[in-house]
Scaffold this motif. Structure first.
Motif, PDB file in Angstrom:
ATOM      1  N   ARG A   1      46.789  33.860  51.167  1.00 44.12           N
ATOM      2  CA  ARG A   1      47.540  33.346  50.334  1.00 44.12           C
ATOM      3  C   ARG A   1      47.468  33.201  48.162  1.00 44.12           C
ATOM      4  N   ALA A   2      45.688  32.571  48.352  1.00 41.73           N
ATOM      5  CA  ALA A   2      45.491  31.851  46.851  1.00 41.73           C
ATOM      6  C   ALA A   2      45.153  33.778  46.234  1.00 41.73           C
ATOM      7  N   ALA A   3      44.718  34.086  47.210  1.00 37.85           N
ATOM      8  CA  ALA A   3      44.158  35.428  46.068  1.00 37.85           C
ATOM      9  C   ALA A   3      45.217  36.157  46.027  1.00 37.85           C
TER      10      ALA A   3
ATOM     11  N   ILE B   1      41.414  41.684  42.076  1.00 37.58           N
ATOM     12  CA  ILE B   1      41.080  40.575  43.079  1.00 37.58           C
ATOM     13  C   ILE B   1      40.367  41.289  44.309  1.00 37.58           C
ATOM     14  N   GLU B   2      40.711  41.944  44.506  1.00 34.58           N
ATOM     15  CA  GLU B   2      40.227  42.467  46.178  1.00 34.58           C
ATOM     16  C   GLU B   2      38.680  42.704  45.766  1.00 34.58           C
ATOM     17  N   GLU B   3      38.647  43.686  44.701  1.00 31.16           N
ATOM     18  CA  GLU B   3      36.848  44.264  44.412  1.00 31.16           C
ATOM     19  C   GLU B   3      36.263  42.354  44.107  1.00 31.16           C
TER      20      GLU B   3
ATOM     21  N   LEU C   1      37.208  39.371  46.139  1.00 25.26           N
ATOM     22  CA  LEU C   1      36.970  39.872  46.813  1.00 25.26           C
ATOM     23  C   LEU C   1      35.672  39.499  48.294  1.00 25.26           C
ATOM     24  N   ALA C   2      35.794  41.232  47.803  1.00 27.10           N
ATOM     25  CA  ALA C   2      34.901  42.239  48.971  1.00 27.10           C
ATOM     26  C   ALA C   2      33.229  41.683  48.161  1.00 27.10           C
ATOM     27  N   ALA C   3      33.130  41.176  46.455  1.00 29.13           N
ATOM     28  CA  ALA C   3      31.754  41.200  45.888  1.00 29.13           C
ATOM     29  C   ALA C   3      31.460  39.439  46.625  1.00 29.13           C
ATOM     30  N   TRP C   4      32.539  38.898  47.183  1.00 30.02           N
ATOM     31  CA  TRP C   4      31.837  37.932  47.247  1.00 30.02           C
ATOM     32  C   TRP C   4      31.958  37.231  48.593  1.00 30.02           C
ATOM     33  N   ASP C   5      32.386  38.615  49.624  1.00 27.86           N
ATOM     34  CA  ASP C   5      32.499  38.750  51.056  1.00 27.86           C
ATOM     35  C   ASP C   5      30.376  39.239  51.133  1.00 27.86           C
TER      36      ASP C   5
END
Length: 335
Positions: free
Chosen positions: A278-280, A290-292, A294-298
């Motif tokens: 939801r926040a993303a 944002i998806e890139e 998220l993947a980097a943070w993951d």
């Protein structure tokens, strides 16, 4: 003592809140998998997967010298308050380098440097401890605030009512954070409480300002926490937050209880309200990539968790002759 009329000065950017939730999610998922597969962590574990917005939203509103106490579901508040990950993972492995020197396990975390004062397994125990700590800080003339996290089950303990009444009478600067995930182990709230009664209403019965809100909306949680902290720091007494949320994993352990203790459709419905997603989505509507991100943070946070696990495995266990260190101290003249 200052008397602010606006929320406290710690306001986290949406990207910061999202990043912290992703970190906690990744760390706990890595630990859950290793707990199940390797069997090297033998402490009981209570994961906050699905409940990250509560810890992140509240702790982001606190200052470094403010204190946090929790019950048994402690990993997320510990990390959100700045607790050392390597020390936490070592504690889960029972190692001497753990934050409780390997003696306490998952439910007895502490990091005084970060302001995470402690957690405990006894239901509702830390509600009273946090109340007493906040009272002591106020008596010393400080403007420090204490926050304590607990679940809906703890709100049915006598200590909950005793603490709230005491805090209201003495105008104690404590933020009570009820993470209402609708279950006390496997007993649903609907089977334990009258229909239509909110836990926040009980706090209001003691004259405490209370809010009931969506605990999976990290922005809403953070804004409410800022109001709560400002209220307490101004000397206006305690504040109560009831955060409606849901744990994805079983009550204790790394597994799933879908279809066992909780209906499949209920779990799936709550997962569609994932606080991270939801926040993303909200942040992604205002920025690209944002998806890139998220993947980097993951990748970053899973690597961080694996490094902490490697350090824990390399660390020594407590020496057998020192296992009672910290439990008690013998008098100097004892034979």
């Amino acid at each position: 003592m200052p008397t602010p009329t606006t929320p406290d000065d710690r306001t986290a950017e949406p990207a910061v809140l999202l990043r912290e939730m992703v970190r906690i999610r990744c760390v706990e998922e890595e630990l859950a998998d290793l707990y199940r597969d390797e069997q090297q962590m033998r402490t009981p574990v209570h994961f906050s997967i699905g409940q990250e917005a509560a810890a992140v939203g509240v702790c982001a509103a606190l200052r470094g010298h403010d204190l946090v106490y929790t019950g048994h579901r402690s990993h997320a508040p510990y990390l959100a308050k700045g607790g050392d990950l390597t020390d936490m993972v070592a504690e889960l492995h029972g190692k001497e380098t753990g934050c409780a020197a390997g003696r306490g396990g998952s439910v007895h975390l502490t990091d005084h440097a970060a302001g995470f004062a402690g957690s405990a397994a006894i239901l509702g125990e830390m509600i009273s401890v946090a109340t007493g700590a906040a009272w002591a800080l106020a008596k010393r003339g400080t403007d420090r605030v204490v926050a304590t996290f607990f679940g809906d089950g703890a709100a049915e303990e006598g200590v909950f009512h005793e603490s709230l009444n005491f805090a209201a009478v003495h105008r104690i600067p404590v933020v009570y954070v009820c993470e209402n995930n609708a279950y006390s182990i496997s007993s649903p709230l609907a089977a334990r409480q009258p229909t239509g009664v909110r836990i926040a209403d009980r706090a209001r019965g003691y004259g405490i300002v209370a809010e009931h809100l969506d605990g999976n909306d990290v922005t809403a949680v953070h804004e409410a926490a800022r109001r709560a902290v400002a209220h307490c720091r101004a000397g206006r007494g305690p504040y109560f937050l009831e955060l409606a949320t849901y744990r994805w994993r079983e009550h204790v352990g790394p597994g799933w209880d879908n279809g066992v203790d909780r209906p499949h459709d209920e779990v799936e419905e709550w997962q569609r309200h994932c606080p991270v997603r939801r926040a993303a989505d909200r942040l992604g509507a205002a920025m690209s990539g944002i998806e890139e991100q998220l993947a980097a943070w993951d990748e970053e946070f899973r690597d961080e968790a694996r490094l902490a696990v490697a350090a824990a495995k390399a660390a020594p266990y407590p020496a057998a002759g020192r296992l009672t260190d910290g439990a008690y101290e013998r008098p100097a003249d004892a034979s």
